[in-house]
Design an enzyme around this catalytic site. Structure first.
Site, PDB file in Angstrom:
ATOM      1  N   LYS A 107      51.063  -2.595  59.316  1.00  0.00           N
ATOM      2  CA  LYS A 107      51.551  -3.951  59.067  1.00  0.00           C
ATOM      3  C   LYS A 107      53.066  -3.888  58.875  1.00  0.00           C
ATOM      4  CE  LYS A 107      50.902  -7.724  55.827  1.00  0.00           C
ATOM      5  NZ  LYS A 107      50.152  -8.267  54.718  1.00  0.00           N
ATOM      6  N   HIS A 109      55.118  -6.620  58.302  1.00  0.00           N
ATOM      7  CA  HIS A 109      55.719  -7.743  57.568  1.00  0.00           C
ATOM      8  C   HIS A 109      55.101  -7.760  56.164  1.00  0.00           C
ATOM      9  CE1 HIS A 109      51.959  -9.257  59.216  1.00  0.00           C
ATOM     10  NE2 HIS A 109      51.934 -10.081  58.179  1.00  0.00           N
TER      11      HIS A 109
END
Ligand code: PRP
Length: 217
Positions: A107, A109
């Site tokens: 991930k 963000h």
């Protein structure tokens, strides 16, 4: 090892949930197995609650061998398994254990990273459903050591106790490659012992024993 009452109940539970089935199943390895495990079938709150208690009970039974500060479960199937296990450790055994799991996709963000839950530190117990070739467990070792923690032990639901490509089973190979104990709630011998005890699965018993003679370790 002799079959204990909680293990007998666990096998009955697996059969009642159709997670453990007897018949004729072609495995990824090409072997024709007289039994099959489909842990993807844990699908209700009640069954998840029970499985967590069986893992927790096993951890407690092996407490002298399974030293751990935190529990890690490889995505995806082990995520609910470790969640229910730490709840059971808290509710039943009054132990408040940190847990974490990995994301399969990184991930980039928000909080980012690929670990969700407690940060990995100290001695880690990996929990998964099964070890087949050992790929998922090996990846877990890598992830955990990359984060500065150390795998102390591994716990799975069922150990098929069968040879891989060499003489050792996948479980034995992990134990010897990494020097950590790998425990299971139940193993093939105990499933056979259960069938023997029940006495009403004669046809399966013969097939299970034949399979063990062919591929067992
Ligand atoms: O020892 P191995 O050969 O790695 O096989 C066992 C692993 O395979 C399955 O998960 P899978 O990797 O299919 O991912 P999933 O949990 O997302 O279904 C299973 O839940 C174990 O984690």
């Amino acid at each position: 090892m002799a079959l204990e009452q909680y293990q007998r109940e666990f096998i009955e539970f697996l059969i009642s949930q159709e997670i453990l089935s007897f018949g004729s199943f072609t495995l990824k390895s090409g072997r024709i197995s007289p039994y099959f495990l489909n842990t993807g079938k844990f699908s209700t709150g009640e069954s998840l609650s029970k499985i967590g208690k069986y893992y927790a009970k096993t951890i407690e039974s092996y407490s002298h061998e399974l030293a751990y500060d935190g529990i890690f479960g490889p995505a995806y199937k082990a995520i609910p398994l470790i969640s229910s296990t730490v709840i059971a450790l808290s509710d039943v055994f009054k132990k408040n254990i940190p847990y974490s799991f990995n994301r399969k996709e990184i991930k980039d963000h928000g909080e980012g990273g690929n670990i969700v839950g407690a940060s990995l530190s100290g001695k880690i117990l990996i929990i998964d459903d099964v070890i087949t070739a050992g790929t998922s467990i090996r990846e877990s070792f890598e992830i955990i050591s990359k984060h500065g923690a150390k795998v102390s032990s591994v716990l799975i639901a069922v150990d098929r106790q069968e040879k891989g490509t060499g003489h050792k089973s996948a479980v034995q190979q992990i134990e010897s490659d990494f020097g950590v104990p790998v425990k299971a709630i139940v193993n093939l011998d105990q499933i056979i012992e259960y069938i023997e005890e029940k006495g009403d699965y004669d046809e399966h018993l013969i097939k299970m024993k034949e399979y063990k003679a062919l591929y067992g370790v």
